[in-house]
Design a protein around this motif. Sequence first.
Motif, short mmCIF file in Angstrom:
data_model
loop_
_atom_site.label_atom_id
_atom_site.label_comp_id
_atom_site.label_asym_id
_atom_site.label_seq_id
_atom_site.Cartn_x
_atom_site.Cartn_y
_atom_site.Cartn_z
N UNK A 71 36.61 38.97 41.04
CA UNK A 71 37.83 38.90 40.25
C UNK A 71 39.00 38.26 40.99
N UNK A 72 39.42 38.84 42.10
CA UNK A 72 40.59 38.31 42.79
C UNK A 72 40.35 36.97 43.43
N UNK A 73 39.15 36.74 43.97
CA UNK A 73 38.88 35.47 44.63
C UNK A 73 38.83 34.32 43.64
N UNK A 74 38.53 34.60 42.39
CA UNK A 74 38.46 33.54 41.38
C UNK A 74 39.50 33.69 40.27
N UNK A 75 40.44 34.62 40.42
CA UNK A 75 41.51 34.77 39.45
C UNK A 75 41.03 35.06 38.04
N UNK A 76 40.15 36.02 37.88
CA UNK A 76 39.48 36.24 36.60
C UNK A 76 40.13 37.30 35.72
N UNK A 77 41.24 37.87 36.14
CA UNK A 77 41.87 38.91 35.31
C UNK A 77 42.23 38.39 33.92
N UNK A 78 42.68 37.14 33.85
CA UNK A 78 43.06 36.58 32.56
C UNK A 78 41.90 36.51 31.59
N UNK A 79 40.74 36.06 32.07
CA UNK A 79 39.60 35.95 31.18
C UNK A 79 39.11 37.33 30.75
N UNK A 80 39.17 38.31 31.66
CA UNK A 80 38.74 39.66 31.33
C UNK A 80 39.62 40.27 30.25
N UNK A 81 40.92 40.09 30.39
CA UNK A 81 41.85 40.63 29.39
C UNK A 81 41.63 39.98 28.03
N UNK B 197 40.22 31.62 33.66
CA UNK B 197 41.26 32.37 32.99
C UNK B 197 42.15 31.53 32.08
N UNK B 198 42.58 30.33 32.54
CA UNK B 198 43.51 29.59 31.69
C UNK B 198 42.88 29.15 30.37
N UNK B 199 41.73 28.46 30.39
CA UNK B 199 41.14 28.10 29.09
C UNK B 199 40.77 29.32 28.26
N UNK C 18 51.03 30.75 34.84
CA UNK C 18 49.81 29.99 35.10
C UNK C 18 50.17 28.63 35.69
N UNK C 19 49.23 28.09 36.44
CA UNK C 19 49.42 26.76 37.03
C UNK C 19 49.43 25.69 35.94
N UNK C 20 48.58 25.85 34.94
CA UNK C 20 48.48 24.89 33.86
C UNK C 20 49.56 25.15 32.81
N UNK C 21 49.88 24.10 32.06
CA UNK C 21 50.82 24.24 30.96
C UNK C 21 50.19 23.66 29.70
N UNK C 22 50.85 23.85 28.59
CA UNK C 22 50.35 23.31 27.33
C UNK C 22 49.45 24.24 26.56
N UNK C 23 49.82 25.52 26.38
CA UNK C 23 51.06 26.15 26.84
C UNK C 23 50.92 26.73 28.25
N UNK C 24 52.06 27.00 28.84
CA UNK C 24 52.07 27.77 30.09
C UNK C 24 52.19 29.24 29.73
N UNK C 25 51.37 30.07 30.37
CA UNK C 25 51.42 31.51 30.11
C UNK C 25 52.22 32.21 31.20
N UNK C 26 53.03 33.17 30.78
CA UNK C 26 53.81 33.99 31.71
C UNK C 26 53.29 35.41 31.69
N UNK C 27 53.00 35.92 32.87
CA UNK C 27 52.58 37.32 33.03
C UNK C 27 53.78 38.11 33.52
#
Length: 453
Positions: free
Chosen positions: A268-278, A229-231, A413-422
């Motif tokens: 989806x939930x076990x791997x946090x994939x909502x971000x990539x799907x969106x 999701x983050x990348x 998101x856990x990562x930054x650079x940028x950090x995304x806010x939901x």
Amino acid sequence: MTRTSPTHRGAIGAHASPTHRRTFRTSAFPTHRRALGAACLAAALAVLAASPAPADTPSAHRDRGSLVLVGGGLKDDNAQVYGEIVRRAGGPGRARIGILTAASIPAAQDPDADDPERCSNSECNGAYYADLFRRYGADDAEWIPVDLDHLANADSDEVVARINSMSGFFFGGGDQYRYVTSLLHGERHTDSKVLAAIRAKLAAGAVVAGSSAGAQIASGPDMLTGGDSYPALRDGSRPGYFEDPSVLGYLPGGGFGFLRSGLLDTHTGTNGREGRSLRLAADTGHHTVYALDENTALIVDAPGSRREHLTVLGTQGVGLLRLSGAHAGVGPAGWHLHGARYDYLTTGDTYTPRTGEVTTPGKEPLAPSPTVPVPANTDVFYSPHNSRGTPYSLRGTARALAASTQRTATATTYESGPRFTVTLSEPRRFRALSADGTTAETLLGLRLDIDAG
């Protein structure tokens, strides 16, 4: 009994990053070679007998068959899902199910091919599923010998004759691209004889089921091939198949096209994939995503018709992500998405794509509690780089918001650079529903925004 279906090495459907989540996303295959214990099987079948099957849609729907798509992690004691597949294939003593496992590595690539306790190739995985379906009441279940070792069989009239004797089909997990290369004809993306026969059986009323990659391959255009999701949020999507599992890849030509009313994602939930799907939906112009969670099925009646009707069955749920009223773009800080809708459907809930209607039988509105705050969430998409992360993270924040009197909650998101806010917010139409009166289960109408900063 809580074992999970066979591990498939190199799986795209369960793409693992080289970090802590590799062990979380897979399970040791040798334990699944052991047969279901008699007492355990009897208990599972008793659950099946005592549980009402999902309400059938009108009989006219059955002439187009049905899909049973599982988000991966299908446990061998899931009597609800296995029993539903058998029921839709004709019922105990009548169902004849063909097992396709071409998404697994072929026996020629499996160093443990000769060890029935350790093997994890297409043939031994096919035997595993065939045995399991027979134990759940199928009259017959057999492996369909099409894989990377048997490519010619995809156009074999003898194999087609076997397909034509079946009333249901199950596609196992692994790497969905292997299904593309073994059952579709190259760049033409046309059906092999075996796939054409399965497609005809589906249209005539058969059930086609699959788990993980076996569900993903049912996709229409823009089938996901990988990505975290983050990348995905940071870099966007790219057409193709990539060795780097973090890259958000997709096949524009899609999979088999059994389900075209929305994009599909699994685990989806076990791997946090909502971000990539969106991100993929926004990049490719899709308005709907079916984000399937593990050990849970999305049942699709009359797929591809105006009567298409979806029902959730299982222990977790399905995220319904809708972007028809959303807008996305790239600003100075990075990518953003505003105005998406997030619903979370649980067992028994239904969705009709043509009308957008959701029904929630057996569930009542849940009154929020003013004493329950929404916990902070600094890893909304369960990063593979966070050893302390929590699966079902986005869902957890959404349910906590529903249970509180807050109207808005944010998570990052856990990562930054940028950090995304939901940002999740409750418009007037929002509803939280519960079967037990205490737990926020089904969520309808949350607004979801993503901003970089």
